[in-house]
Design an enzyme around this catalytic site. Structure first.
Site, PDB file in Angstrom:
ATOM      1  N   GLY A  53       0.781  -1.223   0.000  1.00  0.00           N
ATOM      2  CA  GLY A  53       0.000   0.000   0.000  1.00  0.00           C
ATOM      3  C   GLY A  53       0.818   1.281   0.000  1.00  0.00           C
ATOM      4  O   GLY A  53       0.261   2.367  -0.101  1.00  0.00           O
ATOM      5  N   HIS A  54       2.121   1.186   0.128  1.00  0.00           N
ATOM      6  CA  HIS A  54       2.968   2.394   0.103  1.00  0.00           C
ATOM      7  C   HIS A  54       3.501   2.556  -1.304  1.00  0.00           C
ATOM      8  O   HIS A  54       4.509   1.981  -1.664  1.00  0.00           O
ATOM      9  CB  HIS A  54       4.102   2.266   1.126  1.00  0.00           C
ATOM     10  CG  HIS A  54       4.797   3.569   1.396  1.00  0.00           C
ATOM     11  ND1 HIS A  54       6.020   3.874   0.874  1.00  0.00           N
ATOM     12  CD2 HIS A  54       4.421   4.646   2.133  1.00  0.00           C
ATOM     13  CE1 HIS A  54       6.388   5.072   1.291  1.00  0.00           C
ATOM     14  NE2 HIS A  54       5.429   5.564   2.038  1.00  0.00           N
ATOM     15  N   PHE A  55       2.777   3.308  -2.120  1.00  0.00           N
ATOM     16  CA  PHE A  55       3.057   3.454  -3.549  1.00  0.00           C
ATOM     17  C   PHE A  55       3.073   2.073  -4.213  1.00  0.00           C
ATOM     18  O   PHE A  55       4.117   1.611  -4.673  1.00  0.00           O
ATOM     19  CB  PHE A  55       4.380   4.179  -3.804  1.00  0.00           C
ATOM     20  CG  PHE A  55       4.443   5.555  -3.220  1.00  0.00           C
ATOM     21  CD1 PHE A  55       3.851   6.627  -3.874  1.00  0.00           C
ATOM     22  CD2 PHE A  55       5.089   5.785  -2.019  1.00  0.00           C
ATOM     23  CE1 PHE A  55       3.902   7.902  -3.332  1.00  0.00           C
ATOM     24  CE2 PHE A  55       5.144   7.051  -1.469  1.00  0.00           C
ATOM     25  CZ  PHE A  55       4.545   8.117  -2.131  1.00  0.00           C
TER      26      PHE A  55
END
Length: 100
Positions: A53-55
């Protein structure tokens, strides 16, 4: 230094153990002064919880995780003064900036 040795003085365990190996380097200058450095390595596999979910299309290790990796790596410098089994705890950073 391998992870099993690291676990004798660092309280972290998977998935928050963010160092695969550690080295301590000692450099002596021409005046006899000694500087100690910690060099930690961590192999990013791509399935880490902090990448989800982080980029998602371009995974980037979050800055706070990079700070945690540095903090854990620096604990090797304290291994001689920490009793085995007691561990160390890094409690803060001030004015951290990531550039570029």
């Amino acid at each position: 230094m391998i992870q099993e040795k690291i676990k004798t003085f660092l309280p972290h365990r998977e998935p928050m153990l963010l160092v695969d190996s550690l080295e301590e380097e000692v450099v002596t200058n021409d005046k006899g002064g000694v500087t100690r450095y910690a060099v930690g390595t961590y192999h990013v596999r791509g399935d880490e919880f902090f990448l989800q979910g982080h980029f998602p299309d371009y995974p980037v290790v979050p800055g706070v995780i990079l700070c945690e990796m540095m903090a854990q790596s620096s604990c090797v410098l304290l291994q001689d003064v920490v009793e085995e089994g007691t561990g160390t705890m890094f409690t803060g950073l001030n004015n951290v900036k990531f550039r570029s």
